[in-house]
Design an enzyme around this catalytic site. Structure first.
Site, PDB file in Angstrom:
ATOM      1  N   HIS A  95     -30.158 -17.583  -0.228  1.00  0.00           N
ATOM      2  CA  HIS A  95     -30.488 -16.414   0.585  1.00  0.00           C
ATOM      3  C   HIS A  95     -31.973 -16.099   0.450  1.00  0.00           C
ATOM      4  O   HIS A  95     -32.564 -16.291  -0.621  1.00  0.00           O
ATOM      5  CB  HIS A  95     -29.685 -15.196   0.148  1.00  0.00           C
ATOM      6  CG  HIS A  95     -28.208 -15.416   0.166  1.00  0.00           C
ATOM      7  ND1 HIS A  95     -27.523 -15.795   1.297  1.00  0.00           N
ATOM      8  CD2 HIS A  95     -27.271 -15.328  -0.815  1.00  0.00           C
ATOM      9  CE1 HIS A  95     -26.240 -15.916   1.012  1.00  0.00           C
ATOM     10  NE2 HIS A  95     -26.062 -15.643  -0.263  1.00  0.00           N
ATOM     11  N   GLU A 113     -27.450 -10.533  -4.427  1.00  0.00           N
ATOM     12  CA  GLU A 113     -26.020 -10.306  -4.560  1.00  0.00           C
ATOM     13  C   GLU A 113     -25.579 -10.591  -5.991  1.00  0.00           C
ATOM     14  O   GLU A 113     -26.340 -11.145  -6.797  1.00  0.00           O
ATOM     15  CB  GLU A 113     -25.237 -11.201  -3.594  1.00  0.00           C
ATOM     16  CG  GLU A 113     -25.342 -12.684  -3.898  1.00  0.00           C
ATOM     17  CD  GLU A 113     -24.663 -13.560  -2.840  1.00  0.00           C
ATOM     18  OE1 GLU A 113     -24.569 -13.126  -1.669  1.00  0.00           O
ATOM     19  OE2 GLU A 113     -24.239 -14.676  -3.176  1.00  0.00           O
ATOM     20  N   HIS A 170     -26.791 -21.756  -4.719  1.00  0.00           N
ATOM     21  CA  HIS A 170     -25.493 -21.365  -5.253  1.00  0.00           C
ATOM     22  C   HIS A 170     -24.367 -21.740  -4.306  1.00  0.00           C
ATOM     23  O   HIS A 170     -24.590 -22.011  -3.123  1.00  0.00           O
ATOM     24  CB  HIS A 170     -25.442 -19.859  -5.541  1.00  0.00           C
ATOM     25  CG  HIS A 170     -25.572 -19.011  -4.304  1.00  0.00           C
ATOM     26  ND1 HIS A 170     -26.794 -18.713  -3.738  1.00  0.00           N
ATOM     27  CD2 HIS A 170     -24.634 -18.421  -3.517  1.00  0.00           C
ATOM     28  CE1 HIS A 170     -26.606 -17.956  -2.663  1.00  0.00           C
ATOM     29  NE2 HIS A 170     -25.309 -17.767  -2.506  1.00  0.00           N
ATOM     30  N   ARG A 190     -27.645 -22.586   4.809  1.00  0.00           N
ATOM     31  CA  ARG A 190     -26.860 -23.706   4.278  1.00  0.00           C
ATOM     32  C   ARG A 190     -27.758 -24.925   4.163  1.00  0.00           C
ATOM     33  O   ARG A 190     -28.358 -25.348   5.147  1.00  0.00           O
ATOM     34  CB  ARG A 190     -25.696 -24.052   5.203  1.00  0.00           C
ATOM     35  CG  ARG A 190     -24.649 -23.003   5.371  1.00  0.00           C
ATOM     36  CD  ARG A 190     -23.459 -23.588   6.158  1.00  0.00           C
ATOM     37  NE  ARG A 190     -22.658 -22.509   6.731  1.00  0.00           N
ATOM     38  CZ  ARG A 190     -22.643 -22.190   8.023  1.00  0.00           C
ATOM     39  NH1 ARG A 190     -23.377 -22.867   8.872  1.00  0.00           N
ATOM     40  NH2 ARG A 190     -21.892 -21.207   8.442  1.00  0.00           N
TER      41      ARG A 190
END
Length: 308
Positions: A95, A113, A170, A190
């Protein structure tokens, strides 16, 4: 002043399955991957299920009644809480931070996050980080498809916690149920998706954006988890960062507190009880608004509480 209870938004995914249904959500299907429990994001805007604002979206309430959120200045409701049930592996992803997202994603927030593992299969693992020593090696390994060399996999168990800062490569792996607290952003790059097909076509990849954003070399988050006991409450502070504080509350009896935050997101992850006379049970999500005064939780339950 009332607590705001929310109707979750459910999303199916190529990697979804029965984990959310098994968690207790009757609305989930055999392909549901995500429950957006507290969200005002346009991709999944929860509605209020009780009281004066029943049927209104959280984004509408935030826009029109900012006093319930301590009159904070953020243009959009800043946090998003999901429960994710991964039957299969998610893509290897990253991200962006706020600065990159603002420039490249039409002013969106970045995405910091964190994950708390609610349950997982035996010998489960996740992807956190990579083995490249610098950006050049990272780019070479990605372009050459050297995924087994690049990707760093670590074992997990129920109760583990992970902070995923922007730039951290991740992926959630199959057989994992977790609760995610994050900035209100839906930006995911991605870099690899196992060459899977969705509706007969490979899913979109974001290779250059991923290389731009991935931190190299990787650095593990090294924050400290603290535990405090106060009567019938055990409070575990999992993380305090620039975007949120996340606490796990284990209540065995009763806990009273005075609300002193702009607002507090609460998700019940186990057990049942009540808050200020309203029944709450596993899978419920609600927001305690600013200025509500004293709150009383009764029961035998565990909740995740997040706030600014």
């Amino acid at each position: 002043m009332e607590i705001l209870f929310l109707n979750p938004v459910f999303k199916e995914a190529i990697w979804g399955g029965k984990l959310l249904k098994e968690f207790g959500y009757e609305q989930a299907t055999d392909k549901t991957g995500e429950c957006w429990g507290i969200s005002a994001h346009k991709s999944g805007d929860c509605t209020i299920s009780n009281g004066e604002f029943e049927g209104k979206t959280l984004s509408w309430v935030y826009e029109n009644h900012r006093e319930l959120f301590g009159n904070i200045q953020d243009n959009i409701f800043p946090l998003l809480v999901k429960i994710i049930g991964a039957e299969d592996d998610l893509s290897i992803q990253v991200h962006p931070n706020d600065e990159y997202a603002a420039v490249h994603e039409n002013g969106s927030l970045g995405k910091t996050e964190c994950w708390y593992i609610l349950d997982c299969k035996e010998d489960a693992n996740i992807v956190i980080g990579h083995h490249a020593k610098d950006k050049k090696e990272l780019a070479d390994m990605i372009h050459e498809g050297r995924w087994n060399e690049l990707i760093r996999t670590i074992p997990i168990k129920k109760g583990d916690f992970f902070q995923i800062n922007p730039g951290c490569l991740h992926a959630i792996k199959g057989g994992t149920l977790l609760i995610e607290t994050q900035q209100s952003s839906d930006i995911t790059y991605r870099v690899y998706d196992y060459d899977r097909l969705s509706n007969g076509k490979p899913r979109e990849l974001h290779v250059q954006q991923s290389i731009d954003c991935i931190e190299a070399p990787h650095h593990d988050y090294d924050g400290k988890i603290t535990v405090e006991n106060e009567g019938d409450l055990t409070k575990t502070t999992l993380v305090k960062c620039d975007f949120y504080t996340l606490e796990k509350w284990d209540v065995a009896g009763k806990y009273k507190f005075t609300m002193d935050k702009p607002f507090m997101n609460v998700s019940v992850i186990n057990g049942e009880g009540e808050i200020n006379g309203s029944k709450i049970t596993k899978g419920d999500h609600f927001i305690i608004p600013s200025g509500i005064g004293e709150c009383k939780i009764l029961g035998d339950l565990t909740v995740m509480a997040s706030y600014l």
